[in-house]
Scaffold this motif. Structure first.
Motif, PDB file in Angstrom:
ATOM      1  N   GLY A 770      35.913  28.351  39.783  1.00 35.28           N
ATOM      2  CA  GLY A 770      37.179  28.712  40.405  1.00 35.28           C
ATOM      3  C   GLY A 770      38.267  29.156  39.453  1.00 35.28           C
ATOM      4  N   LEU A 771      38.042  30.258  38.723  1.00 33.99           N
ATOM      5  CA  LEU A 771      39.090  30.771  37.838  1.00 33.99           C
ATOM      6  C   LEU A 771      40.377  31.055  38.620  1.00 33.99           C
ATOM      7  CD1 LEU A 771      37.270  33.312  35.477  1.00 33.99           C
ATOM      8  CD2 LEU A 771      37.974  30.973  34.980  1.00 33.99           C
ATOM      9  N   SER A 772      40.229  31.500  39.849  1.00 37.35           N
ATOM     10  CA  SER A 772      41.412  31.834  40.652  1.00 37.35           C
ATOM     11  C   SER A 772      42.249  30.606  40.970  1.00 37.35           C
ATOM     12  CB  SER A 772      40.978  32.523  41.945  1.00 37.35           C
ATOM     13  OG  SER A 772      39.989  31.753  42.610  1.00 37.35           O
ATOM     14  N   ASP A 773      41.671  29.395  40.834  1.00 39.26           N
ATOM     15  CA  ASP A 773      42.413  28.168  41.111  1.00 39.26           C
ATOM     16  C   ASP A 773      42.920  27.498  39.838  1.00 39.26           C
ATOM     17  OD1 ASP A 773      39.892  27.434  43.566  1.00 39.26           O
ATOM     18  OD2 ASP A 773      41.822  28.440  43.840  1.00 39.26           O
ATOM     19  N   LYS A 774      42.493  27.961  38.690  1.00 31.14           N
ATOM     20  CA  LYS A 774      42.827  27.277  37.451  1.00 31.14           C
ATOM     21  C   LYS A 774      44.240  27.596  36.968  1.00 31.14           C
ATOM     22  CE  LYS A 774      38.843  25.253  36.737  1.00 31.14           C
ATOM     23  NZ  LYS A 774      38.702  23.788  36.718  1.00 31.14           N
ATOM     24  N   PHE A 775      44.770  28.739  37.386  1.00 29.32           N
ATOM     25  CA  PHE A 775      46.063  29.166  36.895  1.00 29.32           C
ATOM     26  C   PHE A 775      47.116  29.080  38.005  1.00 29.32           C
ATOM     27  CE2 PHE A 775      43.093  31.821  34.248  1.00 29.32           C
ATOM     28  CZ  PHE A 775      43.246  31.064  33.098  1.00 29.32           C
ATOM     29  N   ASN A 776      48.367  29.172  37.618  1.00 29.60           N
ATOM     30  CA  ASN A 776      49.490  29.197  38.545  1.00 29.60           C
ATOM     31  C   ASN A 776      49.234  30.230  39.649  1.00 29.60           C
ATOM     32  OD1 ASN A 776      52.044  29.969  39.698  1.00 29.60           O
ATOM     33  ND2 ASN A 776      53.042  28.935  37.987  1.00 29.60           N
ATOM     34  N   PRO A 777      49.422  29.883  40.933  1.00 34.74           N
ATOM     35  CA  PRO A 777      49.169  30.830  42.022  1.00 34.74           C
ATOM     36  C   PRO A 777      49.950  32.132  41.890  1.00 34.74           C
ATOM     37  CG  PRO A 777      49.448  28.623  42.891  1.00 34.74           C
ATOM     38  CD  PRO A 777      49.777  28.548  41.439  1.00 34.74           C
ATOM     39  N   GLU A 778      51.169  32.053  41.296  1.00 31.79           N
ATOM     40  CA  GLU A 778      51.930  33.283  41.078  1.00 31.79           C
ATOM     41  C   GLU A 778      51.158  34.259  40.208  1.00 31.79           C
ATOM     42  OE1 GLU A 778      55.764  31.612  39.645  1.00 31.79           O
ATOM     43  OE2 GLU A 778      56.582  33.261  40.808  1.00 31.79           O
ATOM     44  N   TYR A 779      50.505  33.696  39.145  1.00 32.96           N
ATOM     45  CA  TYR A 779      49.740  34.551  38.247  1.00 32.96           C
ATOM     46  C   TYR A 779      48.587  35.218  39.001  1.00 32.96           C
ATOM     47  CZ  TYR A 779      51.889  31.486  34.677  1.00 32.96           C
ATOM     48  OH  TYR A 779      52.748  30.767  33.911  1.00 32.96           O
ATOM     49  N   TRP A 780      47.975  34.440  39.891  1.00 35.46           N
ATOM     50  CA  TRP A 780      46.793  34.939  40.597  1.00 35.46           C
ATOM     51  C   TRP A 780      47.143  36.153  41.445  1.00 35.46           C
ATOM     52  CZ3 TRP A 780      42.108  35.964  40.759  1.00 35.46           C
ATOM     53  CH2 TRP A 780      41.407  36.186  41.933  1.00 35.46           C
ATOM     54  N   ASN A 781      48.274  36.141  42.107  1.00 29.57           N
ATOM     55  CA  ASN A 781      48.677  37.282  42.938  1.00 29.57           C
ATOM     56  C   ASN A 781      48.859  38.550  42.105  1.00 29.57           C
ATOM     57  OD1 ASN A 781      48.655  35.903  45.393  1.00 29.57           O
ATOM     58  ND2 ASN A 781      50.722  35.120  45.081  1.00 29.57           N
ATOM     59  N   TYR A 782      49.519  38.385  40.971  1.00 29.87           N
ATOM     60  CA  TYR A 782      49.703  39.559  40.120  1.00 29.87           C
ATOM     61  C   TYR A 782      48.395  39.973  39.459  1.00 29.87           C
ATOM     62  CZ  TYR A 782      54.731  39.412  40.730  1.00 29.87           C
ATOM     63  OH  TYR A 782      55.988  39.451  41.274  1.00 29.87           O
ATOM     64  N   ALA A 783      47.528  38.987  39.158  1.00 30.32           N
ATOM     65  CA  ALA A 783      46.226  39.312  38.564  1.00 30.32           C
ATOM     66  C   ALA A 783      45.414  40.190  39.510  1.00 30.32           C
ATOM     67  CB  ALA A 783      45.461  38.030  38.237  1.00 30.32           C
ATOM     68  N   LYS A 784      45.507  39.912  40.832  1.00 31.67           N
ATOM     69  CA  LYS A 784      44.788  40.743  41.802  1.00 31.67           C
ATOM     70  C   LYS A 784      45.308  42.181  41.771  1.00 31.67           C
ATOM     71  CE  LYS A 784      45.357  37.973  45.398  1.00 31.67           C
ATOM     72  NZ  LYS A 784      45.253  37.436  46.771  1.00 31.67           N
ATOM     73  N   LEU A 785      46.637  42.324  41.596  1.00 32.71           N
ATOM     74  CA  LEU A 785      47.219  43.662  41.508  1.00 32.71           C
ATOM     75  C   LEU A 785      46.667  44.410  40.295  1.00 32.71           C
ATOM     76  CD1 LEU A 785      49.346  45.916  42.059  1.00 32.71           C
ATOM     77  CD2 LEU A 785      50.964  44.546  40.739  1.00 32.71           C
ATOM     78  N   ILE A 786      46.730  43.753  39.137  1.00 30.83           N
ATOM     79  CA  ILE A 786      46.269  44.411  37.912  1.00 30.83           C
ATOM     80  C   ILE A 786      44.770  44.681  37.969  1.00 30.83           C
ATOM     81  CG2 ILE A 786      46.172  44.245  35.393  1.00 30.83           C
ATOM     82  CD1 ILE A 786      48.988  44.438  36.729  1.00 30.83           C
ATOM     83  N   SER A 787      44.001  43.714  38.473  1.00 30.43           N
ATOM     84  CA  SER A 787      42.562  43.921  38.589  1.00 30.43           C
ATOM     85  C   SER A 787      42.251  45.087  39.508  1.00 30.43           C
ATOM     86  CB  SER A 787      41.879  42.642  39.093  1.00 30.43           C
ATOM     87  OG  SER A 787      42.054  41.585  38.174  1.00 30.43           O
ATOM     88  N   GLY A 788      43.057  45.263  40.534  1.00 31.45           N
ATOM     89  CA  GLY A 788      42.834  46.364  41.460  1.00 31.45           C
ATOM     90  C   GLY A 788      42.949  47.729  40.790  1.00 31.45           C
ATOM     91  N   VAL A 789      44.005  47.918  39.988  1.00 26.13           N
ATOM     92  CA  VAL A 789      44.164  49.224  39.340  1.00 26.13           C
ATOM     93  C   VAL A 789      43.114  49.428  38.246  1.00 26.13           C
ATOM     94  CG1 VAL A 789      46.614  49.405  39.889  1.00 26.13           C
ATOM     95  CG2 VAL A 789      45.921  48.357  37.733  1.00 26.13           C
ATOM     96  N   LEU A 790      42.689  48.311  37.618  1.00 25.78           N
ATOM     97  CA  LEU A 790      41.607  48.442  36.643  1.00 25.78           C
ATOM     98  C   LEU A 790      40.326  48.909  37.325  1.00 25.78           C
ATOM     99  CD1 LEU A 790      42.102  45.211  34.472  1.00 25.78           C
ATOM    100  CD2 LEU A 790      42.356  47.568  33.682  1.00 25.78           C
ATOM    101  N   ARG A 791      40.020  48.315  38.498  1.00 22.78           N
ATOM    102  CA  ARG A 791      38.774  48.646  39.196  1.00 22.78           C
ATOM    103  C   ARG A 791      38.766  50.083  39.681  1.00 22.78           C
ATOM    104  NH1 ARG A 791      38.520  42.969  42.633  1.00 22.78           N
ATOM    105  NH2 ARG A 791      37.904  41.652  40.842  1.00 22.78           N
ATOM    106  N   TYR A 792      39.948  50.638  39.928  1.00 27.21           N
ATOM    107  CA  TYR A 792      40.008  52.013  40.420  1.00 27.21           C
ATOM    108  C   TYR A 792      40.179  53.027  39.294  1.00 27.21           C
ATOM    109  CZ  TYR A 792      39.626  50.984  45.320  1.00 27.21           C
ATOM    110  OH  TYR A 792      39.128  50.606  46.546  1.00 27.21           O
ATOM    111  N   GLY A 793      39.946  52.580  38.045  1.00 21.76           N
ATOM    112  CA  GLY A 793      39.784  53.543  36.961  1.00 21.76           C
ATOM    113  C   GLY A 793      41.035  53.991  36.257  1.00 21.76           C
ATOM    114  N   MET A 794      42.187  53.313  36.470  1.00 19.29           N
ATOM    115  CA  MET A 794      43.380  53.737  35.732  1.00 19.29           C
ATOM    116  C   MET A 794      43.155  53.503  34.238  1.00 19.29           C
ATOM    117  SD  MET A 794      47.354  52.423  36.009  1.00 19.29           S
ATOM    118  CE  MET A 794      47.745  53.334  37.497  1.00 19.29           C
ATOM    119  N   PRO A 795      43.436  54.496  33.376  1.00 22.18           N
ATOM    120  CA  PRO A 795      43.270  54.304  31.927  1.00 22.18           C
ATOM    121  C   PRO A 795      44.068  53.104  31.420  1.00 22.18           C
ATOM    122  CG  PRO A 795      43.630  56.617  32.419  1.00 22.18           C
ATOM    123  CD  PRO A 795      43.872  55.868  33.700  1.00 22.18           C
TER     124      PRO A 795
END
Length: 865
Positions: A770-795
């Motif tokens: 559960g990496l998504s539970d190990k960190f502050n929930p605020e971080y997790w929400n922003y991590a999903k945002l950043i992971s999303g743009v990474l997955r869609y190929g932004m340099p």
């Protein structure tokens, strides 16, 4: 008296004329070596002004002694960087009254008594940064520090071992600025130390010990055990008859680890310590304070504690008459004459250094700090002054070996070329020592000279065999300098001599670079446009002496040759099959060992290997280096670190034929030779795989320890989890773990989660659920945002811009934002432009990312964070 000031542009434009249109040489000189004050005001217009400054200062010292060289005579040696070339610190510092700095390029520090006490460890830390702030590179040895787990008489109860102190010294080095560059540090440890394996592994963890070079001191006993596949005993203390710790190890297994790590990351380097001590003339005086303990950061000067060395190089190419013709020959008469004069200048620099040290000491005394704060620095410089005067050590060396060999019509990496190199370096050694003997007659021998102590030294014995009358003269009259010679990596200096560097072959005689252009300009030629929309043109870059070969042979120098035409030119030249990546590497090691016999210090040399080199070749090269009599060896495999020049011919890689990109292929695509690469798209859009390879990245935000798990697809970031690390058990993911897998899983209630799996030290699979539970929930929400743009190929550089631009009210989220930037910077292709940011040192918009740091391609300044 008023001194004229010049703008950077004025000095640059005039220096371009001085260097016959070579803009890179002009930039290097103006940025690093032109006389300037602490505010950056420039007081020299061209290198001719600098050479007058140096010549006048040398002549001032010469006039203290019999038979002085005149200022004009010295100027003619220096002018045009043609014959005698003082290296960085002497070039920048001699006659510079605006800045209080040392003329020494190299230092080693180390304490007698109880060097593994906290007080001693902190003292060495302070001493190294005090030397670095005066422009010196520093080395020190860790062999006297207690191994991990050994009892200590403080609250820790047991020692933490070497690695935490390696990090301390590395971090201190990164903090010290030296006019657009960081300090330089060498850390060494004896293979006999029980923590030597931890030392060898320390730099494999990403982001660790990035401020230091590391080399392991290997003795003959260990190498013999490797050959015979026998056990080897590590011990502490490593010397003495009654060790407190003894550990029997598998020598071959540890050797294989050294070889593998060098193959993977270019470190550790190896120092064949018994060879160093056996050949060392200064170690004939070990009991008088000259026992060699470590080396400078590039390994060419083995030193005793608190000794230092200054460097001058002789440009070998300039002694080839009728270069690149059938009538080419090496002018040994002129060479020997200039070597004798250069050795005199080397000794003069010691007197000039004494003036600098006196000025440093007076400045420290006048500083506003209290006496307790100033005591360490004052004592440090007092010890250096005494040791320098006692031995008067010099570092006369050479550069342009590769160009000399080519100009003589020989091919670097052949037995014929090696024989010529040995002949040249033998002549240099005899001429330099003859000059030192003559100075002993005129100026006095170094303080502790004793012919009887040196009589059985292998180096002196070799010299006696080659020139018995010289050694007889030396034994009768003494020698001015305890040691004389080295071969250093001449680096930026070779850009001003416009030759190959040090003893190395030419890296590439011709290659293509990319220049960023404005696509809307009327006359610009655009060769390609990257994903960020930046336009580039390609142009041909010639090695200056390759141009010389072309002109002598009536070949037109043009910018529009095709790659096939360029390849054909190289094949016709003496540089064919003689570049860093295609020479006979075993022959290069043999050459190093043969030349080493005439260099009383050591040689800094790197064996450049292609990306597809296997580990066994590295093993053979290191083993051959030991047998050939090399004092040390370093290999660099293309792609094991980022940021090196690559060939313009992208069809030479074997794996390309199989449809597979090697790391070097990817570098070629990224355009790393230019400093302005095309940034590839990261991933196609698609469903997230069930499992991803992952890196663990550790860093600090202020004083807090943070950790990031970066999921990778095709070797590029695809998702990121990051936040505060757990200090209680040494980070909830063990510090030894740097890689693993991120698994998409489901818990007992059907909720999706991300687990991190790794193999522990015992070989068992371990899961952090559960990496998504190990960190502050605020971080997790922003991590999903950043992971999303990474997955869609932004340099990656654009993702970093996105993260940096987030305007957030929460201080903790802003801290998280910094952590994400730091983690992702490590995956930027080296040479990625920094979005138009200006260099704080020179003001040019030439910043690029290099291994997570911002590097200015104009002036060389760097900053990390």
């Amino acid at each position: 008296m008023k001194i004229d000031k010049y703008t950077f542009e004025q000095a640059f434009n005039e220096s371009v004329k001085y260097f016959d249109g070579d803009e890179l040489a002009a930039k290097v000189w103006v940025s690093k070596y032109a006389l300037k004050d602490s505010f950056g005001n420039i007081y020299e217009l061209t290198p001719a002004n600098m050479h007058r400054r140096l010549a006048n200062e040398f002549a001032r010292i010469e006039n203290k002694y019999p038979n002085p060289l005149s200022a004009q005579e010295i100027y003619e040696l220096l002018d045009g960087f043609k014959y005698v070339v003082p290296q960085g610190s002497p070039m920048a510092g001699i006659g510079n009254n605006f800045q209080t700095g040392s003329l020494s390029n190299c230092f080693v520090v180390g304490l007698d008594g109880h060097p593994d006490s906290y007080g001693s460890i902190m003292k060495v830390d302070e001493e190294q940064v005090q030397l670095m702030k005066r422009r010196g590179g520093v080395g020190h040895d860790l062999s006297d520090l207690r191994p991990k787990g050994m009892p200590v008489k403080n609250s820790a109860l047991t020692s933490t071992g070497l690695v935490p102190f390696m990090e301390r010294y590395s971090n201190s080095t990164r903090e010290v600025a030296q006019d657009g560059r960081r300090g330089a540090l060498m850390l060494t440890v004896a293979i006999k130390h029980p923590d030597s394996e931890r030392f060898i592994d320390a730099k494999l963890e990403q982001g660790k010990i990035t401020g230091a070079n590391v080399s392991v001191k290997i003795d003959d006993e260990f190498m013999t055990c490797v050959e015979r596949e026998e056990k080897y005993t590590c011990r502490f203390p490593i010397y003495g008859s009654d060790p407190q710790v003894k550990t029997e190890i598998n020598a071959k297994a540890l050797w294989n680890k050294i070889v593998y790590n060098a193959w993977k990351s270019a470190e550790p380097g190896v120092l064949f310590w018994d060879t160093i001590l056996r050949e060392s003339v200064p170690d004939c005086y070990a009991d008088l304070g000259f026992q060699t303990v470590s080396t400078n950061p590039c390994g060419e000067i083995p030193l005793c504690p608190y000794d230092s060395c200054r460097l001058i190089a002789i440009n070998l190419y300039s002694y080839v008459k009728n270069p690149f013709t059938s009538e080419a020959y090496f002018d040994f008469d002129l060479f020997k004459e200039h070597v004798g004069k250069a050795q005199r200048l080397m000794d003069d620099i010691i007197d000039l250094e004494m003036e600098k040290i006196d000025a440093i000491i007076e400045k420290i005394k006048a500083d506003p700090e209290n006496e307790e704060v100033k005591a360490t620095e004052l004592n440090l410089w007092d010890k250096i002054k005494k040791k320098t005067l006692k031995g008067r050590r010099t570092g006369l060396g050479t550069t342009a070996e590769g160009d000399m060999i080519a100009a003589l019509g020989l091919r670097y990496g052949t037995s014929e070329a090696t024989a010529k190199s040995v002949e040249v370096h033998r002549a240099l050694a005899l001429a330099a020592f003859a000059s030192s003997v003559q100075m002993a007659k005129e100026r006095g021998a170094f303080e502790v000279y004793d012919a009887a102590r040196e009589r059985n030294n292998p180096y002196i014995s070799r010299m006696r065999e080659a020139c018995p009358e010289l050694v007889a003269d030396m034994e009768a009259n003494g020698r001015r300098n305890i040691a004389c010679l080295t071969i250093a990596p001449t680096g930026t200096t070779s850009l001003m001599t416009r030759t190959s560097s040090g003893i190395e072959p030419v890296f590439m005689p011709v290659y293509k670079r990319r220049r960023k252009v404005n696509a809307n300009d009327a006359d610009v030629h655009v060769d390609f446009v990257d994903e960020s929309g930046d336009a580039f043109e390609e142009f041909v870059v010639y090695h200056p002496k390759f141009i010389e070969w072309m002109r002598i042979n009536g070949i037109e120098v043009r910018n529009d040759y095709t790659q096939a035409e360029l390849d054909s030119l190289v094949e016709r030249s003496p540089y064919n099959k003689a570049t860093a990546n295609d020479i006979d590497w075993l022959e290069k090691v043999k050459m190093q060992g043969a030349v080493q016999k005439w260099v009383d210090h050591s040689i800094s040399v790197t064996i450049n290997l292609p990306a597809d080199t296997d580990v066994e070749l590295v093993n053979r090269l290191y083993m051959e280096a030991w047998k050939a009599g090399c004092k040390g060896c370093t290999i660099y495999r293309d792609g094991c670190r980022s940021g090196v020049l690559i060939s313009a011919d992208e069809n030479k890689k074997k794996d390309r034929e199989k449809g597979v990109d090697t790391p070097a292929d990817q570098e070629a695509k990224d355009g790393k030779q230019s400093g302005t690469p095309e940034i590839p798209a990261v991933h196609p859009v698609g469903k997230r795989p069930i499992e991803l390879e992952a890196d663990v990245v550790r860093f600090q935000n202020n004083k807090e320890k943070w950790i990031a798990f970066v999921g990778l697809k095709n070797g590029q970031p695809y998702e990121i989890f990051t936040g505060l690390a757990d200090d209680e058990d040494g980070i909830f993911c063990p510090k030894s773990v740097s890689k693993g897998k991120i698994i998409k899983a489901t818990d007992d209630k059907g909720n999706k989660r991300y687990d991190f799996q790794f193999i522990n030290k015992r070989g068992y699979k371990t899961t952090i659920e559960g990496l998504s539970d190990k960190f502050n929930p605020e971080y997790w929400n922003y991590a999903k945002l950043i992971s999303g743009v990474l997955r869609y190929g932004m340099p990656i550089d654009q993702v970093i811009k996105l993260v940096n631009g987030l305007e957030l009210d929460s201080q903790s989220i802003n801290t998280w934002k910094m952590g994400v930037e730091r983690a992702l910077k490590k995956y930027l292709p080296s040479g990625t432009p920094a979005g138009g940011q200006k260099c704080p040192n020179c003001g040019q918009e030439t910043l690029v990312y290099q291994e997570g740091c911002l590097i200015c391609t104009s002036c060389g300044s760097s900053r990390c964070g």
